[in-house]
Design a protein around this motif. Sequence first.
Motif, PDB file in Angstrom:
ATOM      1  N   VAL A 204      48.572  66.170  22.423  1.00  0.00           N
ATOM      2  CA  VAL A 204      48.025  66.443  23.754  1.00  0.00           C
ATOM      3  C   VAL A 204      48.745  65.565  24.770  1.00  0.00           C
ATOM      4  CG1 VAL A 204      45.963  66.496  25.198  1.00  0.00           C
ATOM      5  CG2 VAL A 204      45.781  66.939  22.741  1.00  0.00           C
ATOM      6  N   LEU A 205      49.248  66.193  25.824  1.00  0.00           N
ATOM      7  CA  LEU A 205      49.909  65.483  26.911  1.00  0.00           C
ATOM      8  C   LEU A 205      49.012  65.574  28.148  1.00  0.00           C
ATOM      9  CD1 LEU A 205      53.531  66.948  26.491  1.00  0.00           C
ATOM     10  CD2 LEU A 205      52.518  64.961  25.351  1.00  0.00           C
ATOM     11  N   GLY A 206      48.380  64.477  28.466  1.00  0.00           N
ATOM     12  CA  GLY A 206      47.477  64.459  29.620  1.00  0.00           C
ATOM     13  C   GLY A 206      48.079  63.667  30.764  1.00  0.00           C
ATOM     14  N   ARG A 207      48.371  64.368  31.854  1.00  0.00           N
ATOM     15  CA  ARG A 207      49.000  63.711  33.012  1.00  0.00           C
ATOM     16  C   ARG A 207      48.001  63.593  34.162  1.00  0.00           C
ATOM     17  NH1 ARG A 207      51.697  64.510  37.767  1.00  0.00           N
ATOM     18  NH2 ARG A 207      53.534  63.148  38.088  1.00  0.00           N
ATOM     19  N   ASN A 208      47.956  62.404  34.790  1.00  0.00           N
ATOM     20  CA  ASN A 208      47.026  62.146  35.897  1.00  0.00           C
ATOM     21  C   ASN A 208      45.613  62.579  35.520  1.00  0.00           C
ATOM     22  OD1 ASN A 208      48.874  60.939  37.599  1.00  0.00           O
ATOM     23  ND2 ASN A 208      49.351  62.807  38.714  1.00  0.00           N
ATOM     24  N   LEU A 209      45.163  62.102  34.408  1.00  0.00           N
ATOM     25  CA  LEU A 209      43.885  62.525  33.836  1.00  0.00           C
ATOM     26  C   LEU A 209      42.722  62.333  34.800  1.00  0.00           C
ATOM     27  CD1 LEU A 209      44.650  61.035  30.365  1.00  0.00           C
ATOM     28  CD2 LEU A 209      44.019  63.433  30.742  1.00  0.00           C
ATOM     29  N   THR A 210      41.907  63.361  34.919  1.00  0.00           N
ATOM     30  CA  THR A 210      40.689  63.466  35.731  1.00  0.00           C
ATOM     31  C   THR A 210      40.955  63.396  37.232  1.00  0.00           C
ATOM     32  OG1 THR A 210      39.993  61.128  35.934  1.00  0.00           O
ATOM     33  CG2 THR A 210      39.452  62.282  33.859  1.00  0.00           C
ATOM     34  N   ARG A 211      42.213  63.407  37.650  1.00  0.00           N
ATOM     35  CA  ARG A 211      42.542  63.393  39.073  1.00  0.00           C
ATOM     36  C   ARG A 211      42.765  64.820  39.563  1.00  0.00           C
ATOM     37  NH1 ARG A 211      46.765  58.200  38.698  1.00  0.00           N
ATOM     38  NH2 ARG A 211      45.333  56.909  37.455  1.00  0.00           N
ATOM     39  N   GLU A 212      42.933  64.981  40.850  1.00  0.00           N
ATOM     40  CA  GLU A 212      43.026  66.321  41.430  1.00  0.00           C
ATOM     41  C   GLU A 212      44.209  67.102  40.895  1.00  0.00           C
ATOM     42  OE1 GLU A 212      43.034  65.869  45.642  1.00  0.00           O
ATOM     43  OE2 GLU A 212      40.923  65.242  45.762  1.00  0.00           O
ATOM     44  N   ASP A 213      45.289  66.426  40.561  1.00  0.00           N
ATOM     45  CA  ASP A 213      46.481  67.107  40.054  1.00  0.00           C
ATOM     46  C   ASP A 213      46.626  66.956  38.534  1.00  0.00           C
ATOM     47  OD1 ASP A 213      46.926  64.415  40.281  1.00  0.00           O
ATOM     48  OD2 ASP A 213      49.001  64.588  40.949  1.00  0.00           O
ATOM     49  N   GLN A 214      45.505  66.816  37.846  1.00  0.00           N
ATOM     50  CA  GLN A 214      45.536  66.692  36.385  1.00  0.00           C
ATOM     51  C   GLN A 214      46.213  67.890  35.738  1.00  0.00           C
ATOM     52  OE1 GLN A 214      42.006  65.633  33.725  1.00  0.00           O
ATOM     53  NE2 GLN A 214      42.080  67.840  33.389  1.00  0.00           N
ATOM     54  N   SER A 215      46.975  67.622  34.684  1.00  0.00           N
ATOM     55  CA  SER A 215      47.524  68.703  33.869  1.00  0.00           C
ATOM     56  C   SER A 215      47.397  68.310  32.404  1.00  0.00           C
ATOM     57  CB  SER A 215      49.001  68.974  34.215  1.00  0.00           C
ATOM     58  OG  SER A 215      49.806  67.854  33.906  1.00  0.00           O
ATOM     59  N   ILE A 216      46.993  69.275  31.585  1.00  0.00           N
ATOM     60  CA  ILE A 216      46.832  69.062  30.151  1.00  0.00           C
ATOM     61  C   ILE A 216      47.707  70.075  29.423  1.00  0.00           C
ATOM     62  CG2 ILE A 216      45.238  68.986  28.196  1.00  0.00           C
ATOM     63  CD1 ILE A 216      44.610  66.879  30.252  1.00  0.00           C
ATOM     64  N   ALA A 217      48.553  69.584  28.528  1.00  0.00           N
ATOM     65  CA  ALA A 217      49.422  70.475  27.764  1.00  0.00           C
ATOM     66  C   ALA A 217      49.231  70.219  26.275  1.00  0.00           C
ATOM     67  CB  ALA A 217      50.882  70.246  28.142  1.00  0.00           C
ATOM     68  N   HIS A 218      49.221  71.314  25.514  1.00  0.00           N
ATOM     69  CA  HIS A 218      49.159  71.231  24.059  1.00  0.00           C
ATOM     70  C   HIS A 218      50.553  71.470  23.490  1.00  0.00           C
ATOM     71  CE1 HIS A 218      44.737  72.865  24.268  1.00  0.00           C
ATOM     72  NE2 HIS A 218      44.897  71.706  24.877  1.00  0.00           N
ATOM     73  N   THR A 219      50.914  70.693  22.498  1.00  0.00           N
ATOM     74  CA  THR A 219      52.162  70.947  21.800  1.00  0.00           C
ATOM     75  C   THR A 219      51.991  70.481  20.362  1.00  0.00           C
ATOM     76  OG1 THR A 219      54.572  70.662  21.887  1.00  0.00           O
ATOM     77  CG2 THR A 219      53.245  68.742  22.458  1.00  0.00           C
ATOM     78  N   THR A 220      53.075  70.403  19.637  1.00  0.00           N
ATOM     79  CA  THR A 220      53.034  69.919  18.259  1.00  0.00           C
ATOM     80  C   THR A 220      53.962  68.718  18.134  1.00  0.00           C
ATOM     81  OG1 THR A 220      54.841  71.344  17.521  1.00  0.00           O
ATOM     82  CG2 THR A 220      52.588  72.242  17.377  1.00  0.00           C
ATOM     83  N   LEU A 221      53.804  68.007  17.046  1.00  0.00           N
ATOM     84  CA  LEU A 221      54.642  66.830  16.837  1.00  0.00           C
ATOM     85  C   LEU A 221      56.117  67.210  16.796  1.00  0.00           C
ATOM     86  CD1 LEU A 221      54.707  63.798  16.365  1.00  0.00           C
ATOM     87  CD2 LEU A 221      54.387  64.224  13.915  1.00  0.00           C
ATOM     88  N   LYS A 222      56.445  68.320  16.161  1.00  0.00           N
ATOM     89  CA  LYS A 222      57.830  68.768  16.067  1.00  0.00           C
ATOM     90  C   LYS A 222      58.417  69.063  17.440  1.00  0.00           C
ATOM     91  CE  LYS A 222      61.603  70.426  14.125  1.00  0.00           C
ATOM     92  NZ  LYS A 222      62.597  69.527  13.451  1.00  0.00           N
ATOM     93  N   LYS A 223      57.604  69.625  18.349  1.00  0.00           N
ATOM     94  CA  LYS A 223      58.086  70.042  19.660  1.00  0.00           C
ATOM     95  C   LYS A 223      57.945  68.966  20.731  1.00  0.00           C
ATOM     96  CE  LYS A 223      57.128  74.957  18.857  1.00  0.00           C
ATOM     97  NZ  LYS A 223      56.349  76.140  19.311  1.00  0.00           N
ATOM     98  N   LEU A 224      57.314  67.849  20.390  1.00  0.00           N
ATOM     99  CA  LEU A 224      57.145  66.773  21.364  1.00  0.00           C
ATOM    100  C   LEU A 224      58.508  66.298  21.867  1.00  0.00           C
ATOM    101  CD1 LEU A 224      55.425  64.663  22.848  1.00  0.00           C
ATOM    102  CD2 LEU A 224      55.508  63.258  20.761  1.00  0.00           C
ATOM    103  N   ASP A 225      58.655  66.225  23.187  1.00  0.00           N
ATOM    104  CA  ASP A 225      59.941  65.852  23.785  1.00  0.00           C
ATOM    105  C   ASP A 225      59.680  64.955  24.989  1.00  0.00           C
ATOM    106  OD1 ASP A 225      62.442  65.693  25.048  1.00  0.00           O
ATOM    107  OD2 ASP A 225      63.007  67.693  24.365  1.00  0.00           O
ATOM    108  N   ALA A 226      60.390  63.841  25.047  1.00  0.00           N
ATOM    109  CA  ALA A 226      60.232  62.904  26.160  1.00  0.00           C
ATOM    110  C   ALA A 226      60.524  63.555  27.502  1.00  0.00           C
ATOM    111  CB  ALA A 226      61.134  61.694  25.946  1.00  0.00           C
ATOM    112  N   ALA A 227      61.320  64.614  27.514  1.00  0.00           N
ATOM    113  CA  ALA A 227      61.647  65.301  28.767  1.00  0.00           C
ATOM    114  C   ALA A 227      60.421  65.935  29.409  1.00  0.00           C
ATOM    115  CB  ALA A 227      62.712  66.368  28.513  1.00  0.00           C
ATOM    116  N   ASP A 228      59.355  66.150  28.632  1.00  0.00           N
ATOM    117  CA  ASP A 228      58.136  66.769  29.148  1.00  0.00           C
ATOM    118  C   ASP A 228      57.085  65.745  29.553  1.00  0.00           C
ATOM    119  OD1 ASP A 228      59.219  69.300  28.557  1.00  0.00           O
ATOM    120  OD2 ASP A 228      58.517  69.157  26.482  1.00  0.00           O
TER     121      ASP A 228
END
Length: 265
Positions: A204-228
Amino acid sequence: MSKLFLVSTGPGDPALLTPMAREAIEASTDLVAYGLYIDLLKGLCAGKTRHDLPLGEEINRAKLALNLASSGRNTALLSSGDIGIFAMATLVFELLDGEITQAKTGQSNTHSPWLGIDIEVIPGVSAMQANASSVGALLGHDFCAISLSDLLTPWQTIEKRIHCAGEGDFVISFYNPVSKKRNWQLNTARDILLTYRPENTPVVLGRNLTREDQSIAHTTLKKLDAADVDMFTCVSIGNSESRHIINPKTNTQWIYTPRGYSKKL
């Protein structure tokens, strides 16, 4: 006796600020923080004297809070999430530890103004809790948090901890996963964990958690990439048993980590 509150402001949404934190802020005349953390609290900080210090000025921020409190002003030092988790509380106590050590060795006297401060630590909701709750119950079993920043901790130490967490099959939340100057650590951590758990392990990639511009993304360990990922992202990785499920009726997606109740169910 003057008071220094070490206040956890939560991940961002003022609704997640605890009543104790609100009371501490209300009881303070001065607020010390990275400016964004005060801004997120909006009207709650009205009428308070603000002392904004930028990122990278953590030591000066802690010293300023100690100096304000020792001068007789009730002061709140604010950190997002929980102030005791990769945040300012430990720095305050490290500075106090230095004062106490100097007093014991005769390098200073016990009348140091910092040693007369009454300090209260106010706990709060951490980023890893907010990240896990956004998808269900990812922290349902044993878990740990690891900072990938090697500014203060040698990478060899961090790498050892990643191996230990992988071998122990802990759910892991990575703090400080990348920054403007470094991005290789997260992909290295991913590759290490792939030797311990399946490629389809939920992430789970949680950006700006609980803030107005929060974004939550699901991925897998294999697909995890620092670019995201950026420095405002909390990266939470399930263990070998964590499950990603989809309700066929509502198409709602959840991620949880079983605790072993299947034996009873």
